[in-house]
Design a protein around this motif. Sequence first.
Motif, PDB file in Angstrom:
ATOM      1  N   PRO A 168      36.667  36.125  28.586  1.00  0.00           N
ATOM      2  CA  PRO A 168      35.948  34.619  28.498  1.00  0.00           C
ATOM      3  C   PRO A 168      34.748  34.812  29.377  1.00  0.00           C
ATOM      4  O   PRO A 168      34.008  34.698  29.217  1.00  0.00           O
ATOM      5  CB  PRO A 168      37.237  33.591  28.621  1.00  0.00           C
ATOM      6  CG  PRO A 168      38.161  34.893  29.577  1.00  0.00           C
ATOM      7  CD  PRO A 168      38.348  36.074  29.077  1.00  0.00           C
ATOM      8  N   PHE A 169      35.172  35.304  30.937  1.00  0.00           N
ATOM      9  CA  PHE A 169      34.022  34.967  31.953  1.00  0.00           C
ATOM     10  C   PHE A 169      32.727  36.217  30.592  1.00  0.00           C
ATOM     11  O   PHE A 169      31.786  35.535  31.276  1.00  0.00           O
ATOM     12  CB  PHE A 169      34.439  36.334  32.996  1.00  0.00           C
ATOM     13  CG  PHE A 169      33.095  36.375  33.941  1.00  0.00           C
ATOM     14  CD1 PHE A 169      33.391  35.080  34.566  1.00  0.00           C
ATOM     15  CD2 PHE A 169      33.020  37.394  33.888  1.00  0.00           C
ATOM     16  CE1 PHE A 169      32.155  34.819  35.461  1.00  0.00           C
ATOM     17  CE2 PHE A 169      31.739  37.517  35.066  1.00  0.00           C
ATOM     18  CZ  PHE A 169      31.528  36.371  35.667  1.00  0.00           C
ATOM     19  N   TRP A 208      23.479  40.544  41.882  1.00  0.00           N
ATOM     20  CA  TRP A 208      23.020  39.699  43.041  1.00  0.00           C
ATOM     21  C   TRP A 208      24.729  38.755  43.706  1.00  0.00           C
ATOM     22  O   TRP A 208      24.539  39.253  44.938  1.00  0.00           O
ATOM     23  CB  TRP A 208      22.273  39.157  42.882  1.00  0.00           C
ATOM     24  CG  TRP A 208      20.696  38.975  42.329  1.00  0.00           C
ATOM     25  CD1 TRP A 208      20.748  40.158  42.742  1.00  0.00           C
ATOM     26  CD2 TRP A 208      19.856  38.607  41.607  1.00  0.00           C
ATOM     27  NE1 TRP A 208      19.089  40.530  42.536  1.00  0.00           N
ATOM     28  CE2 TRP A 208      18.556  39.038  41.766  1.00  0.00           C
ATOM     29  CE3 TRP A 208      19.425  37.246  41.410  1.00  0.00           C
ATOM     30  CZ2 TRP A 208      17.478  38.984  41.050  1.00  0.00           C
ATOM     31  CZ3 TRP A 208      18.580  36.903  40.520  1.00  0.00           C
ATOM     32  CH2 TRP A 208      17.016  37.136  41.145  1.00  0.00           C
ATOM     33  N   VAL A 209      25.412  38.192  42.625  1.00  0.00           N
ATOM     34  CA  VAL A 209      26.887  38.078  43.133  1.00  0.00           C
ATOM     35  C   VAL A 209      27.808  38.670  43.974  1.00  0.00           C
ATOM     36  O   VAL A 209      28.283  38.583  44.839  1.00  0.00           O
ATOM     37  CB  VAL A 209      27.189  36.908  41.562  1.00  0.00           C
ATOM     38  CG1 VAL A 209      28.135  37.797  41.599  1.00  0.00           C
ATOM     39  CG2 VAL A 209      28.045  36.088  42.747  1.00  0.00           C
ATOM     40  N   ASN A 228      31.333  28.863  37.695  1.00  0.00           N
ATOM     41  CA  ASN A 228      29.904  28.824  37.956  1.00  0.00           C
ATOM     42  C   ASN A 228      30.085  29.216  39.699  1.00  0.00           C
ATOM     43  O   ASN A 228      28.695  29.004  39.786  1.00  0.00           O
ATOM     44  CB  ASN A 228      31.086  27.011  38.732  1.00  0.00           C
ATOM     45  CG  ASN A 228      31.727  26.600  37.520  1.00  0.00           C
ATOM     46  OD1 ASN A 228      31.020  26.579  36.382  1.00  0.00           O
ATOM     47  ND2 ASN A 228      33.170  26.485  37.402  1.00  0.00           N
ATOM     48  N   GLU A 229      30.241  30.268  39.969  1.00  0.00           N
ATOM     49  CA  GLU A 229      29.576  31.012  40.970  1.00  0.00           C
ATOM     50  C   GLU A 229      28.230  31.652  40.646  1.00  0.00           C
ATOM     51  O   GLU A 229      27.508  31.569  40.769  1.00  0.00           O
ATOM     52  CB  GLU A 229      31.556  31.492  41.154  1.00  0.00           C
ATOM     53  CG  GLU A 229      30.641  32.134  42.989  1.00  0.00           C
ATOM     54  CD  GLU A 229      31.782  33.164  42.908  1.00  0.00           C
ATOM     55  OE1 GLU A 229      32.206  33.053  44.103  1.00  0.00           O
ATOM     56  OE2 GLU A 229      32.560  34.306  42.803  1.00  0.00           O
ATOM     57  N   LEU A 230      28.633  32.419  39.063  1.00  0.00           N
ATOM     58  CA  LEU A 230      27.573  33.324  39.231  1.00  0.00           C
ATOM     59  C   LEU A 230      26.630  32.562  39.207  1.00  0.00           C
ATOM     60  O   LEU A 230      25.418  33.189  39.622  1.00  0.00           O
ATOM     61  CB  LEU A 230      28.117  34.223  38.238  1.00  0.00           C
ATOM     62  CG  LEU A 230      27.344  35.044  36.776  1.00  0.00           C
ATOM     63  CD1 LEU A 230      26.887  36.129  37.862  1.00  0.00           C
ATOM     64  CD2 LEU A 230      27.693  35.369  35.453  1.00  0.00           C
ATOM     65  N   PHE A 234      22.846  32.774  40.704  1.00  0.00           N
ATOM     66  CA  PHE A 234      21.909  34.007  40.538  1.00  0.00           C
ATOM     67  C   PHE A 234      20.913  32.486  40.446  1.00  0.00           C
ATOM     68  O   PHE A 234      19.435  32.816  40.925  1.00  0.00           O
ATOM     69  CB  PHE A 234      22.108  33.338  39.127  1.00  0.00           C
ATOM     70  CG  PHE A 234      20.973  34.100  38.599  1.00  0.00           C
ATOM     71  CD1 PHE A 234      20.642  35.115  38.026  1.00  0.00           C
ATOM     72  CD2 PHE A 234      20.339  33.078  37.686  1.00  0.00           C
ATOM     73  CE1 PHE A 234      19.402  36.379  37.430  1.00  0.00           C
ATOM     74  CE2 PHE A 234      18.988  33.481  36.645  1.00  0.00           C
ATOM     75  CZ  PHE A 234      18.786  34.771  36.772  1.00  0.00           C
ATOM     76  N   ASN A 235      20.807  31.016  39.885  1.00  0.00           N
ATOM     77  CA  ASN A 235      20.070  30.115  40.552  1.00  0.00           C
ATOM     78  C   ASN A 235      19.526  29.893  41.997  1.00  0.00           C
ATOM     79  O   ASN A 235      18.268  29.334  41.898  1.00  0.00           O
ATOM     80  CB  ASN A 235      20.500  28.938  40.004  1.00  0.00           C
ATOM     81  CG  ASN A 235      20.490  28.767  38.448  1.00  0.00           C
ATOM     82  OD1 ASN A 235      19.823  29.646  38.016  1.00  0.00           O
ATOM     83  ND2 ASN A 235      21.787  28.427  37.907  1.00  0.00           N
TER      84      ASN A 235
END
Length: 389
Positions: A168-169, A208-209, A228-230, A234-235
Motif C-alpha cells: 500500500p505504501f 530526502w525523508v 503523510n510523513e513522506l 517533501f513539501n
Amino acid sequence: MKTILKTEITVKNICEGFVYNELEGKGLFGLSGKLTIQPEYQRNYIYASDGGKKEMAVIESVLKGYPIGLIYFNKVNEDKLEVLDGQQRITSVGRFVTDKFAIKDENGMEQYFGGMAKDKKDKILETKLLIYECAGTESQIKEWFKTINIAGVPLVPQELLNAIYSGPFVTLGKEEFSNSQNANIQKWSAYIKGSANRQAFFERALDWVSKGNIDDYMSSHRFDKNINELKKYFNSVIDWVSIVFTDVESEMCGLEWGRLYETYHKNAYDPVEISAQVRKLLGDYVVKDRRGVFEFILDDSVNTKLLNVRVFDDPTKKVIYAKQTKTAQTKGKSNCPLCSIGHDANKSKIWGFSEMDADHVAAWSKGGKSDIKNCQMLCKTHNRAKGNR
C-alpha cells in the motif's frame, strides 16, 4: 518457481476488459479482469514517453508478423494473474486497440485501430502471444522480476525498490509522485531532474525523508496505509527552497536540496537580498561553478571552493612568480610571503613554480579583483590554509 508455456492466448483475449487509467499507479487490467497488467511492483508505462515511437513499433511488429518477445505472467491463484514481464508491450497493444494512439500507414497517414481495414484488425487481434505462466513464492517472483530488462530499457534503482517493497505504501507513493498528471510536477521539475514515469520524484522524496536510507525506509513503511510523513517532508523542502530563492534558475535543478534543507533551513534569510546575490554571482564571469552559487549563499558566502572561482592564468602566475622570487632572493627570504614571516625552516625557502598556487591578495569574495595587481603566489600549504581571509 514453476513455469508453463502458453501459446494459445491472443491479443484479443488479452484486450478483453482492457482498462487504461491515465492516473499511473492505479493498475491496468485485461483478460476480462483476470489479468492485472500493472501490479504494484511494476514500473509505470513509459513507451509513450518518447513520442510514442516504442508503442508504435510494437504494433508495426505485430502487423508484420514479427514476434514481440516472451511475456511472463505470475499466477497468483486460479482466478488471478499478474504481468511479471511484458507490461509495456501488452499496454501498447491494449492502448492501440482502444484507440489511444495511431500509427502511420504505408502512405504516411495516421491510422487508429477503429479506422483500420478488417483484415488488419483481425491480424492484430488473432496474433498469438508466447506467454510463460509462473508460480512461486513472493520472494521468488520478486527476485525474478529484478533480473528482467524490459525491451532494452533497464529498471532504474527506484523501480527495483518498488518491486521489492510493493504494498500500500508504494501504491500511494506512486499515485502521488509517479503520476504525470499531478499538477505539481511542473513546480517540482524546477528542482528535481528526471520524469515521474521513471520514479524520479518518488525517489527524491524518499531520499530526502530517509536521509539517503531509502531501502530501510521503504522496508519499515511497506504496509503503511498513508504517506503523510513522506508528503509533509517533501513539501517542506520544496516550500523552503521556493521561499528562500524566489527566482527559479536552471542551475537549481538536481541540487542536493534535501541535504541543504537539513543544514540550513533553521537559518534566517532575506529573499530579496538572496535574489540580488544570486543575480550578481550568476553574472560574474569568474564564477566557474554556477551550481555552487546557492549553497555558497546559504553558507554565508564563505566557502569559495563551491564556486570554483576562476584562477589566474599561467602568464600572470609566471610574472608574479618571477617578481616574488627575484625580490626574495635579494632579501634572503622565502618567495612565499607567508613563509618569509614565519619562524620555521621555510622562512628562507625558494619554492619552485609547481609548488605554489596563485592567490587573491584581497579575497575575491570580499571584492578583490582577479587581475595581476591582486595576485600573489603562495606555497600550496599556505594557500590552502589561507582560505577566504
